[in-house]
Motif scaffolding. Structure first.
Motif, PDB file in Angstrom:
ATOM      1  N   ASP A  95      14.124 -31.022   5.185  1.00 54.85           N
ATOM      2  CA  ASP A  95      14.569 -30.819   3.931  1.00 54.85           C
ATOM      3  C   ASP A  95      13.887 -30.609   2.598  1.00 54.85           C
ATOM      4  O   ASP A  95      12.646 -30.757   2.774  1.00 54.85           O
ATOM      5  N   ALA A  96      14.614 -31.097   1.412  1.00 54.49           N
ATOM      6  CA  ALA A  96      13.854 -30.550   0.007  1.00 54.49           C
ATOM      7  C   ALA A  96      14.633 -31.717  -0.412  1.00 54.49           C
ATOM      8  O   ALA A  96      15.568 -31.693  -0.892  1.00 54.49           O
ATOM      9  N   SER A  97      13.406 -32.291  -1.070  1.00 53.06           N
ATOM     10  CA  SER A  97      14.082 -33.084  -2.715  1.00 53.06           C
ATOM     11  C   SER A  97      14.340 -33.408  -3.023  1.00 53.06           C
ATOM     12  O   SER A  97      15.025 -34.029  -3.856  1.00 53.06           O
ATOM     13  N   ASP A  98      14.802 -32.025  -3.888  1.00 51.72           N
ATOM     14  CA  ASP A  98      15.946 -31.983  -5.040  1.00 51.72           C
ATOM     15  C   ASP A  98      16.930 -32.192  -3.873  1.00 51.72           C
ATOM     16  O   ASP A  98      18.277 -31.341  -4.901  1.00 51.72           O
ATOM     17  N   ASP A  99      17.181 -31.926  -2.822  1.00 53.38           N
ATOM     18  CA  ASP A  99      18.327 -32.120  -2.219  1.00 53.38           C
ATOM     19  C   ASP A  99      18.967 -33.594  -1.593  1.00 53.38           C
ATOM     20  O   ASP A  99      19.780 -33.791  -0.759  1.00 53.38           O
ATOM     21  N   THR A 304       0.326 -27.219 -15.756  1.00 52.43           N
ATOM     22  CA  THR A 304       1.328 -27.805 -15.257  1.00 52.43           C
ATOM     23  C   THR A 304       3.446 -27.129 -15.019  1.00 52.43           C
ATOM     24  O   THR A 304       3.866 -26.411 -16.144  1.00 52.43           O
ATOM     25  N   GLN A 305       3.418 -27.094 -13.844  1.00 58.61           N
ATOM     26  CA  GLN A 305       4.727 -27.385 -12.882  1.00 58.61           C
ATOM     27  C   GLN A 305       5.780 -27.901 -12.560  1.00 58.61           C
ATOM     28  O   GLN A 305       4.793 -28.727 -11.785  1.00 58.61           O
ATOM     29  N   GLY A 306       6.546 -27.557 -12.520  1.00 56.01           N
ATOM     30  CA  GLY A 306       7.018 -28.388 -11.608  1.00 56.01           C
ATOM     31  C   GLY A 306       7.891 -27.691 -10.134  1.00 56.01           C
ATOM     32  O   GLY A 306       7.385 -26.293 -10.063  1.00 56.01           O
ATOM     33  N   VAL A 307       7.709 -28.473  -9.067  1.00 53.59           N
ATOM     34  CA  VAL A 307       8.008 -28.548  -7.244  1.00 53.59           C
ATOM     35  C   VAL A 307       8.993 -29.471  -7.017  1.00 53.59           C
ATOM     36  O   VAL A 307       9.504 -30.480  -6.871  1.00 53.59           O
ATOM     37  N   SER A 308       9.608 -28.835  -6.115  1.00 54.50           N
ATOM     38  CA  SER A 308      10.606 -29.681  -5.252  1.00 54.50           C
ATOM     39  C   SER A 308      10.283 -29.884  -3.752  1.00 54.50           C
ATOM     40  O   SER A 308      10.114 -28.836  -2.882  1.00 54.50           O
ATOM     41  N   PRO A 309       8.939 -30.657  -3.129  1.00 52.23           N
ATOM     42  CA  PRO A 309       8.949 -30.873  -1.817  1.00 52.23           C
ATOM     43  C   PRO A 309       8.911 -30.348  -1.174  1.00 52.23           C
ATOM     44  O   PRO A 309      10.463 -30.983  -0.570  1.00 52.23           O
ATOM     45  N   GLN A 310       9.493 -29.803   0.392  1.00 49.38           N
ATOM     46  CA  GLN A 310       9.753 -30.235   1.901  1.00 49.38           C
ATOM     47  C   GLN A 310       9.925 -31.575   1.593  1.00 49.38           C
ATOM     48  O   GLN A 310       8.986 -32.294   1.492  1.00 49.38           O
ATOM     49  N   ARG A 377       4.331 -30.893 -10.698  1.00 49.38           N
ATOM     50  CA  ARG A 377       4.787 -32.545 -11.024  1.00 49.38           C
ATOM     51  C   ARG A 377       6.149 -32.419 -10.149  1.00 49.38           C
ATOM     52  O   ARG A 377       7.187 -30.949  -9.953  1.00 49.38           O
ATOM     53  N   SER A 378       7.279 -33.143 -10.313  1.00 51.50           N
ATOM     54  CA  SER A 378       8.169 -33.534 -10.136  1.00 51.50           C
ATOM     55  C   SER A 378       9.553 -32.765 -11.068  1.00 51.50           C
ATOM     56  O   SER A 378       8.999 -32.339 -11.946  1.00 51.50           O
ATOM     57  N   ALA A 379      10.091 -31.958 -10.750  1.00 51.14           N
ATOM     58  CA  ALA A 379      10.797 -30.967 -11.079  1.00 51.14           C
ATOM     59  C   ALA A 379      11.995 -31.598 -12.242  1.00 51.14           C
ATOM     60  O   ALA A 379      12.233 -32.481 -11.464  1.00 51.14           O
ATOM     61  N   PRO A 380      12.083 -31.105 -13.092  1.00 50.94           N
ATOM     62  CA  PRO A 380      12.478 -32.159 -14.015  1.00 50.94           C
ATOM     63  C   PRO A 380      14.050 -31.792 -13.892  1.00 50.94           C
ATOM     64  O   PRO A 380      14.519 -32.954 -14.214  1.00 50.94           O
ATOM     65  N   ALA A 381      14.632 -31.722 -12.514  1.00 53.34           N
ATOM     66  CA  ALA A 381      15.964 -32.332 -12.129  1.00 53.34           C
ATOM     67  C   ALA A 381      16.156 -33.382 -11.048  1.00 53.34           C
ATOM     68  O   ALA A 381      17.186 -33.562 -10.852  1.00 53.34           O
ATOM     69  N   GLN A 382      15.276 -33.634 -10.637  1.00 49.38           N
ATOM     70  CA  GLN A 382      15.126 -33.686  -9.179  1.00 49.38           C
ATOM     71  C   GLN A 382      15.832 -35.225  -9.008  1.00 49.38           C
ATOM     72  O   GLN A 382      16.212 -35.640  -8.207  1.00 49.38           O
ATOM     73  N   SER A 383      15.975 -36.472 -10.273  1.00 51.84           N
ATOM     74  CA  SER A 383      16.874 -37.367  -9.525  1.00 51.84           C
ATOM     75  C   SER A 383      18.069 -37.342 -10.937  1.00 51.84           C
ATOM     76  O   SER A 383      19.040 -38.054 -10.622  1.00 51.84           O
ATOM     77  N   VAL A 384      18.779 -36.218 -11.399  1.00 53.39           N
ATOM     78  CA  VAL A 384      19.684 -36.139 -12.266  1.00 53.39           C
ATOM     79  C   VAL A 384      20.486 -35.800 -11.109  1.00 53.39           C
ATOM     80  O   VAL A 384      21.051 -34.869 -10.823  1.00 53.39           O
ATOM     81  N   ARG A 385      21.678 -36.542 -11.036  1.00 51.14           N
ATOM     82  CA  ARG A 385      23.259 -37.429 -10.736  1.00 51.14           C
ATOM     83  C   ARG A 385      23.812 -35.876 -11.992  1.00 51.14           C
ATOM     84  O   ARG A 385      23.726 -35.902 -12.892  1.00 51.14           O
ATOM     85  N   GLY A 386      24.549 -34.981 -10.693  1.00 52.16           N
ATOM     86  CA  GLY A 386      25.190 -33.879 -11.844  1.00 52.16           C
ATOM     87  C   GLY A 386      24.635 -32.684 -11.480  1.00 52.16           C
ATOM     88  O   GLY A 386      25.298 -31.878 -12.670  1.00 52.16           O
ATOM     89  N   TYR A 387      23.380 -32.370 -11.640  1.00 51.66           N
ATOM     90  CA  TYR A 387      22.697 -31.086 -11.597  1.00 51.66           C
ATOM     91  C   TYR A 387      23.336 -30.043 -10.560  1.00 51.66           C
ATOM     92  O   TYR A 387      23.325 -29.782 -11.198  1.00 51.66           O
ATOM     93  N   PRO A 388      23.373 -30.309  -9.683  1.00 50.92           N
ATOM     94  CA  PRO A 388      24.032 -28.866  -8.913  1.00 50.92           C
ATOM     95  C   PRO A 388      25.074 -28.532  -9.737  1.00 50.92           C
ATOM     96  O   PRO A 388      25.331 -27.686  -9.700  1.00 50.92           O
TER      97      PRO A 388
END
Length: 429
Positions: A95-99, A304-310, A377-388
Motif C-alpha cells: 500500500d502507501a503510507s498515506d493510506d 525538502t519535500q513531503g512524500v508518502s512512500p510505498q 520527509r513525511s508528507a504533512p497530512a500523513q497522520s491527520v485523522r479526517g484528512y481524506p
C-alpha cells in the motif's frame, strides 16, 4: 442399490473441502505455511521483479510458501477495508503510507515494532519510519519513494540560455517563476502544472518553503494554519497561470500523463512530475527528443519535500506474522530493494540500496533523484485523522478555484482554515 456414506465420512470430506478453500496464512496438512502477498505493482518491469522475488523465496523456503496476489492502486483502499472486515485480508499488504492511518488506528494492521529484524530497522532512516508510525506503533515498512522533479525539454533550456539547476544549486521559487517567463512565447508555455489532484503536490512541495499547514497541539489535536510558508507554492502557480501566462491554464485539471503529448510537441518546456514518470517519458518520447531531470525549486527549507512512500504491512489477523515478517525482510534485502526500485523507476528508502551504482548514473536522471533522497520527509497530512474528507470537500475545490483565478488568496486562506478546521474537529472529539 448404493450403500449410504457414513455421516463421519461426510464430515471428514466437508472438513477437507473447507480447508482447501480457505485463504492464505494457513498451514497445509504437511505443515507448510502459505502466505498471501498482495502486490500493487502494475508496470511490466515492476510486476516481473515482484514475481521473480516470490519465486526465489519459494525455491529456498519449502516450509513457507508465498502466493502472489495482484491488486490495483485504483481500488486498494475499499478492497482492503472489505477484506479486513470480512476476515479475508492478505497476510502481506502492499500500500502507501498515506493510506495506512485509518487501518492502523482501526486495529487491522499488525504493529511491526518487535517483528522486524534490526538490519531492516537500521537500514531505513528514521525520517522514513515516521511515515508509518501511528501512535506508539509501526504499521508498515516504507520501501519505495519518489520526489517530485521537473522534467525539462533539454533543447529549449539550452536555447533560452537559462541557468540549469542542480541539487547542489537549485532554483529558488522566485527564480523558477522568472525562468518560466523566459521559456514562454510563440505559443509555448514555460511550464505545465498537472493539478487534477492539487492537494498532495501543493502540500508536499510547500515543505521546501517552510510550510506545515497541519499543527498538532500538546493535546494531540490538529489544526490548520495557512501561514506564509504555506502560501509560496500556491502563489507561484497562481501567478504563473493568471499573471505571467507562463503556465498553461488548461492543464490544471489534467493528470501527469495527459501533459506528455504537449511536452513532446514543445508546447510546454517543463512539467513537474513524480520521479517514476521518467519510465513513461522514456517509452513514449519521439526519436531524438532530449529531456532531462531537474530538482524542484528550493525555498527557505531548501529542497525538502513531503512524500508518502510505498509500504509493506502485515495484517493483524494473520496467524503467521513472524513468517510474513521474514518474507518482508527477504523482499527488502538491499539488492532486492534495488531490483524493486529499478522496476518501478523509483527510489529505495534503504541507505545501502541507495548506494547502488545503477541508481547513481546520470542516465535518465537517476543521480538527480538519488541526490534528493535525503531531503524527503513525511508528507504533512500523513497522520491527520479526517484528512481524506478535508482534502475532498475543502482543499481540492478551494485550490482548484484559486489556481484558475476564480478566488483570491484571502478566500483560499479562509476556506482552508475555517472550513478545514470544522471538518477536522469532527474526527478529534
Amino acid at each position: 442399490m448404493r450403500a449410504r456414506t457414513p455421516i463421519t465420512t461426510l464430515l471428514v470430506s466437508l472438513t477437507l473441502l473447507l480447508a482447501g478453500c480457505s485463504g492464505g496464512g494457513d498451514a497445509a496438512d504437511d505443515g507448510r505455511v502459505t502466505l498471501r502477498f498482495q502486490s500493487l505493482a502494475w508496470q511490466e518491469e515492476s510486476v516481473q521483479a515482484n514475481r521473480e522475488l516470490v519465486r526465489e523465496w519459494n525455491a529456498t523456503h519449502p516450509d513457507v510458501r508465498v502466493e502472489y496476489v495482484q491488486g490495483s492502486w485504483d481500488s486498494v483502499h475499499d478492497q482492503l477495508l472489505t477484506s479486513f472486515e470480512g476476515g479475508e485480508a492478505p497476510d502481506i499488504i502492499h500500500d502507501a503510507s498515506d493510506d495506512l492511518a485509518d487501518f492502523a488506528y482501526g486495529g487491522y494492521l499488525a504493529d511491526l515494532t518487535d517483528l522486524l529484524p534490526e538490519r531492516l530497522k537500521s537500514d531505513i532512516p528514521q525520517r522514513s519510519w515516521e511515515t508509518v508510525t501511528f501512535g506508539d506503533g509501526v504499521y508498515g515498512v516504507p520501501f519505495l519513494q519518489e520526489p517530485r522533479v521537473l522534467i525539462a525539454n533539454a533543447a529549449l533550456l539550452e536555447e533560452s540560455g537559462v541557468r540549469v539547476p542542480t541539487p547542489e544549486d537549485p532554483w529558488s521559487w522566485a527564480e523558477f517563476r522568472q525562468v518560466t517567463k523566459r521559456l514562454s512565447g510563440d505559443g509555448r508555455y514555460g511550464v505545465a502544472w498537472p493539478l487534477k489532484e492539487p492537494v498532495s503536490a501543493t502540500l508536499n512541495l510547500s515543505l521546501s518553503a517552510g510550510g506545515q499547514l497541519f499543527h498538532r497541539g500538546a493535546d494531540g489535536r490538529v489544526t490548520v494554519r495557512f501561514e506564509e510558508g504555506d502560501q509560496v507554492v500556491p502563489r507561484t502557480v497562481h501567478d504563473q497561470v493568471n499573471t505571467d501566462h507562463s503556465a498553461s491554464a488548461t492543464t490544471l485539471g489534467s493528470g501527469g500523463s495527459d501533459t506528455l503529448p504537449g511536452f513532446f510537441a514543445g508546447k510546454y518546456a517543463m512539467v513537474p512530475l513524480g520521479f517514476s514518470y521518467r519510465q513513461q517519458i522514456e517509452q513514449q518520447a519521439p526519436d531524438g527528443f532530449d529531456w532531462q531531470v531537474l530538482p524542484a525549486p528550493a525555498g527557505a527549507d531548501g529542497l525538502t519535500q513531503g512524500v508518502s512512500p510505498q509500504t509493506l504491512s502485515i495484517a493483524e489477523d494473520s496467524p503467521h506474522k513472524e513468517e510474513a515478517a521474514a518474507f518482508v525482510d527477504f523482499l527488502l534485502q538491499p539488492d532486492n530493494m534495488v531490483r524493486l526500485a529499478l522496476g518501478d523507476w523509483m527510489l529505495p528508502t534503504g541507505t545501502r540500496a541507495l548506494e547502488h551504482p545503477a541508481l547513481r548514473t546520470p542516465e535518465h536522471g537517476w543521480a538527480t533523484g538519488t541526490a534528493l533522497a535525503e531531503h524527503l520527509r513525511s508528507a504533512p497530512a500523513q497522520s491527520v485523522r479526517g484528512y481524506p474528507e478535508w482534502k475532498d470537500k475543502v482543499a481540492t475545490p478551494a485550490l482548484q478555484e484559486y489556481y484558475s483565478g476564480a478566488i483570491g488568496m484571502e478566500e483560499l486562506h479562509e476556506r482552508l482554515e475555517e472550513d478545514g478546521n470544522l471538518v477536522l474537529a469532527r474526527y478529534q472529539r
